[in-house]
Design a protein around this motif. Structure first.
Motif, PDB file in Angstrom:
ATOM      1  N   ILE A  61      -5.054  -7.491  15.373  1.00  0.00           N
ATOM      2  CA  ILE A  61      -3.370  -7.658  15.440  1.00  0.00           C
ATOM      3  C   ILE A  61      -3.094  -6.311  16.245  1.00  0.00           C
ATOM      4  N   GLN A  62      -2.027  -6.592  17.045  1.00  0.00           N
ATOM      5  CA  GLN A  62      -1.504  -5.489  17.854  1.00  0.00           C
ATOM      6  C   GLN A  62      -1.138  -4.455  16.821  1.00  0.00           C
ATOM      7  N   ASN A  63      -1.078  -3.308  17.419  1.00  0.00           N
ATOM      8  CA  ASN A  63      -0.637  -1.989  16.383  1.00  0.00           C
ATOM      9  C   ASN A  63      -1.213  -2.060  15.175  1.00  0.00           C
ATOM     10  N   GLY A  64      -2.514  -2.954  14.987  1.00  0.00           N
ATOM     11  CA  GLY A  64      -3.271  -2.692  13.777  1.00  0.00           C
ATOM     12  C   GLY A  64      -3.908  -1.304  13.470  1.00  0.00           C
ATOM     13  N   PRO A  65      -4.160  -0.701  14.445  1.00  0.00           N
ATOM     14  CA  PRO A  65      -4.773   0.796  14.251  1.00  0.00           C
ATOM     15  C   PRO A  65      -3.946   1.682  13.432  1.00  0.00           C
ATOM     16  N   VAL A  66      -2.419   1.504  14.112  1.00  0.00           N
ATOM     17  CA  VAL A  66      -1.517   2.293  13.449  1.00  0.00           C
ATOM     18  C   VAL A  66      -1.051   2.039  12.175  1.00  0.00           C
ATOM     19  N   VAL A  67      -1.272   0.622  11.741  1.00  0.00           N
ATOM     20  CA  VAL A  67      -0.746   0.439  10.432  1.00  0.00           C
ATOM     21  C   VAL A  67      -1.836   0.821   9.394  1.00  0.00           C
ATOM     22  N   ILE A 115      -9.456  -5.737  -1.037  1.00  0.00           N
ATOM     23  CA  ILE A 115      -8.276  -5.440  -0.341  1.00  0.00           C
ATOM     24  C   ILE A 115      -8.223  -4.251   0.510  1.00  0.00           C
ATOM     25  N   TRP A 116      -8.514  -3.046  -0.050  1.00  0.00           N
ATOM     26  CA  TRP A 116      -8.651  -1.930   1.028  1.00  0.00           C
ATOM     27  C   TRP A 116      -9.764  -2.239   2.111  1.00  0.00           C
ATOM     28  N   LEU A 117     -10.934  -2.911   1.783  1.00  0.00           N
ATOM     29  CA  LEU A 117     -11.970  -2.934   2.899  1.00  0.00           C
ATOM     30  C   LEU A 117     -11.607  -3.937   3.835  1.00  0.00           C
ATOM     31  N   LEU A 118     -10.651  -4.934   3.351  1.00  0.00           N
ATOM     32  CA  LEU A 118     -10.407  -6.112   4.174  1.00  0.00           C
ATOM     33  C   LEU A 118      -9.511  -5.620   5.401  1.00  0.00           C
ATOM     34  N   SER A 119      -8.610  -4.488   5.001  1.00  0.00           N
ATOM     35  CA  SER A 119      -7.626  -3.859   5.884  1.00  0.00           C
ATOM     36  C   SER A 119      -8.205  -3.591   7.388  1.00  0.00           C
ATOM     37  N   PHE A 120      -9.527  -3.259   7.315  1.00  0.00           N
ATOM     38  CA  PHE A 120     -10.076  -2.734   8.664  1.00  0.00           C
ATOM     39  C   PHE A 120     -10.111  -4.161   9.744  1.00  0.00           C
ATOM     40  N   PHE A 121      -9.947  -5.212   9.210  1.00  0.00           N
ATOM     41  CA  PHE A 121     -10.043  -6.453   9.977  1.00  0.00           C
ATOM     42  C   PHE A 121      -8.853  -6.466  10.927  1.00  0.00           C
ATOM     43  N   ILE A 122      -7.686  -5.951  10.656  1.00  0.00           N
ATOM     44  CA  ILE A 122      -6.548  -6.136  11.447  1.00  0.00           C
ATOM     45  C   ILE A 122      -6.642  -4.846  12.580  1.00  0.00           C
ATOM     46  N   CYS A 161      -1.600   3.083   6.215  1.00  0.00           N
ATOM     47  CA  CYS A 161      -2.202   2.694   4.858  1.00  0.00           C
ATOM     48  C   CYS A 161      -2.948   3.566   4.175  1.00  0.00           C
ATOM     49  N   TRP A 162      -4.148   3.974   4.996  1.00  0.00           N
ATOM     50  CA  TRP A 162      -5.143   4.798   4.195  1.00  0.00           C
ATOM     51  C   TRP A 162      -4.504   6.332   4.143  1.00  0.00           C
ATOM     52  N   THR A 163      -3.738   6.575   5.087  1.00  0.00           N
ATOM     53  CA  THR A 163      -3.087   7.887   4.553  1.00  0.00           C
ATOM     54  C   THR A 163      -2.414   7.882   3.425  1.00  0.00           C
ATOM     55  N   VAL A 164      -1.542   6.896   3.109  1.00  0.00           N
ATOM     56  CA  VAL A 164      -0.922   6.824   1.907  1.00  0.00           C
ATOM     57  C   VAL A 164      -1.883   6.853   0.495  1.00  0.00           C
ATOM     58  N   LYS A 165      -2.996   6.129   0.942  1.00  0.00           N
ATOM     59  CA  LYS A 165      -4.177   6.124  -0.149  1.00  0.00           C
ATOM     60  C   LYS A 165      -4.746   7.454  -0.598  1.00  0.00           C
ATOM     61  N   ILE A 166      -5.183   8.005   0.495  1.00  0.00           N
ATOM     62  CA  ILE A 166      -5.684   9.407   0.284  1.00  0.00           C
ATOM     63  C   ILE A 166      -4.857  10.492  -0.265  1.00  0.00           C
ATOM     64  N   LEU A 167      -3.454  10.405   0.172  1.00  0.00           N
ATOM     65  CA  LEU A 167      -2.840  11.335  -0.389  1.00  0.00           C
ATOM     66  C   LEU A 167      -2.255  10.931  -1.805  1.00  0.00           C
ATOM     67  N   ALA A 168      -2.199   9.880  -2.115  1.00  0.00           N
ATOM     68  CA  ALA A 168      -1.932   9.301  -3.310  1.00  0.00           C
ATOM     69  C   ALA A 168      -3.002  10.051  -4.183  1.00  0.00           C
ATOM     70  N   PHE A 206       2.214  -7.030   4.700  1.00  0.00           N
ATOM     71  CA  PHE A 206       1.610  -6.981   3.472  1.00  0.00           C
ATOM     72  C   PHE A 206       0.982  -5.740   3.393  1.00  0.00           C
ATOM     73  N   TYR A 207       0.045  -4.973   4.147  1.00  0.00           N
ATOM     74  CA  TYR A 207      -0.521  -3.967   4.003  1.00  0.00           C
ATOM     75  C   TYR A 207       0.359  -2.685   3.771  1.00  0.00           C
ATOM     76  N   LEU A 208       1.433  -2.653   4.486  1.00  0.00           N
ATOM     77  CA  LEU A 208       2.449  -1.679   4.318  1.00  0.00           C
ATOM     78  C   LEU A 208       2.678  -1.591   2.671  1.00  0.00           C
ATOM     79  N   ILE A 209       3.374  -2.677   2.390  1.00  0.00           N
ATOM     80  CA  ILE A 209       3.828  -2.950   0.998  1.00  0.00           C
ATOM     81  C   ILE A 209       2.583  -2.655   0.166  1.00  0.00           C
ATOM     82  N   TRP A 210       1.363  -2.855   0.368  1.00  0.00           N
ATOM     83  CA  TRP A 210       0.313  -2.864  -0.570  1.00  0.00           C
ATOM     84  C   TRP A 210      -0.035  -1.340  -0.728  1.00  0.00           C
ATOM     85  N   SER A 211       0.044  -0.436   0.369  1.00  0.00           N
ATOM     86  CA  SER A 211      -0.446   0.622   0.169  1.00  0.00           C
ATOM     87  C   SER A 211       0.543   1.500  -0.572  1.00  0.00           C
TER      88      SER A 211
END
Length: 378
Positions: A298-304, A287-294, A308-315, A4-9
């Motif tokens: 969730i495993q591999n959450g920090p990478v995701v 939605i962006w703030l809720l992303s920190f819960f993963i 996601c936040w890299t895409v956000k900042i770049l955009a 969801f968050y990959l698609i969202w970003s």
């Protein structure tokens, strides 16, 4: 959740791209000839003694010789009215009036009533302009179908991150405003850079029906004129030549208070587009703030989250930078990064303030403004 968050970003980046497509580099082309109609510059004044010395200088810089300038005092509790009378009362093209009503809308209506201009151009006391600002803002009225012209506003100051944060936020406001005008459904504009035909103001009965709201003199009028004359009667100019600069807010508390005041009127429009324009940005930031819960759930959450936040900042760097570049403002990567992280919290804090319904403006609070307006109506 990860998917969801990959698609969202990437959807968020796509949304910014779609919105930014309307921000054209080839701006509105001004007609070659000056408009021959009489023009009145109207500025309401309330407790502006700190800004008036600079305002006087700005008014003297304006190039249109036949410009009528109307300064309307809105029951100031400082020496604003005395300062204006002492420094400008002898100028033949300047009218200094004291509003008989209470509130900015009453001051504007009184100013329009006492104006001679066929075109009214509005701004605020803490603003600065280019010498040909008035001339360029009124040129679109050479088209008889045009009833209202809105222009960009940008804060001044880049010495602190807080000041640069305000400029980045203003860039998002300008981008969204331009998009809605371009899409034929204008919902936002700023009274600090606004022009309209006096006849259109009178035909829609000014601010009648909106007097009890402390804010919204710009958006309520925009909606009325759009409904009466169609969206094609209103245009947005993003040209650097018509940019109005406003002084930066001094602290976070004052900035949030101002944004609460701006956002507090969204229910009054009774419009789906206005409602969505107010609510969607809040949901996006949640939605962006809720992303920190993963991060921990969730495993591999920090990478995701990092992706996601890299895409956000770049955009945001790319598309908001496009707006800032229009006005020759550079954007540091560090400012983009910190703004991208802080902004969701800032928006949510403002939304909570709107729910609480409390704000102040130049010695007036929301509840007091409603009570005073009711007294006026009685």
């Amino acid at each position: 959740m990860l998917n969801f968050y990959l698609i969202w970003s990437f959807s968020y980046a796509l949304l910014l791209w779609l919105i930014s497509r309307t921000w054209k580099s080839d701006h509105f082309k001004f007609p070659g000839n000056q408009i021959g109609k009489a023009v009145s510059l109207l500025i309401p004044i309330r407790n502006e003694i700190e800004n008036l010395p600079d305002l006087v200088k700005e008014l003297h810089r304006l190039s249109r010789l036949d410009l009528e300038i109307i300064l309307v005092d809105d029951q100031s509790e400082d020496l604003s009215l005395d300062f204006l009378k002492h420094n400008l009362s002898e100028k033949p093209n300047i009218k200094i009036l004291k509003s008989p009503g209470i509130g900015k809308k009453a001051a504007i209506e009184f100013g329009v009533k006492n104006s001679v201009g066929e075109i009214i151009i509005c701004s605020d006391a803490d603003c600065s302009f280019s010498s040909d600002w008035v001339e360029n803002m009124v040129r679109p009225f050479s088209n008889p179908k045009i009833q209202l012209v809105a222009g960009p506003v940008m804060s001044i100051g880049r010495t602190s991150f807080f000041q640069r944060f305000q400029q980045i936020e203003w860039s998002s406001i300008l981008l969204i405003s331009n998009y809605f005008f371009h899409s034929g459904n204008p919902v936002m504009c700023s009274a600090a850079n606004l022009a309209y035909r006096k006849s259109a103001f009178q035909e829609v009965n000014g601010f009648e029906g909106n007097e009890s709201f402390l804010s919204g003199d710009d958006e309520f009028l925009l909606k009325k004129i759009t409904n009466r004359f169609s969206s094609e009667s209103c245009v947005y100019l993003n040209n650097p030549e018509v940019l109005v600069r406003t002084k930066a807010i001094k602290d976070w508390s004052s900035l949030i208070n101002q944004r609460i005041r701006w956002a507090s009127k969204w229910k009054a429009h009774n419009s789906l587009s206005h409602g969505l324009a107010a609510l969607i940005p809040v949901f996006i930031q949640i939605i962006w703030l809720l992303s920190f819960f993963i991060l921990i759930q969730i495993q591999n959450g920090p990478v995701v989250v990092l992706i996601c936040w890299t895409v956000k900042i770049l955009a945001e760097k790319w598309f908001l930078g496009k707006v800032l570049e229009t006005y020759s403002i550079s954007q540091k990567w560090s400012d983009t990064l910190f703004t991208g992280i802080i902004h969701p919290i800032y928006v949510l804090w403002t939304a909570l303030g709107v729910i609480r319904g409390k704000f102040t403006w130049k010695g007036r609070d929301k509840m007091r403004s409603v009570i005073l307006a009711d007294k006026i109506e009685q």
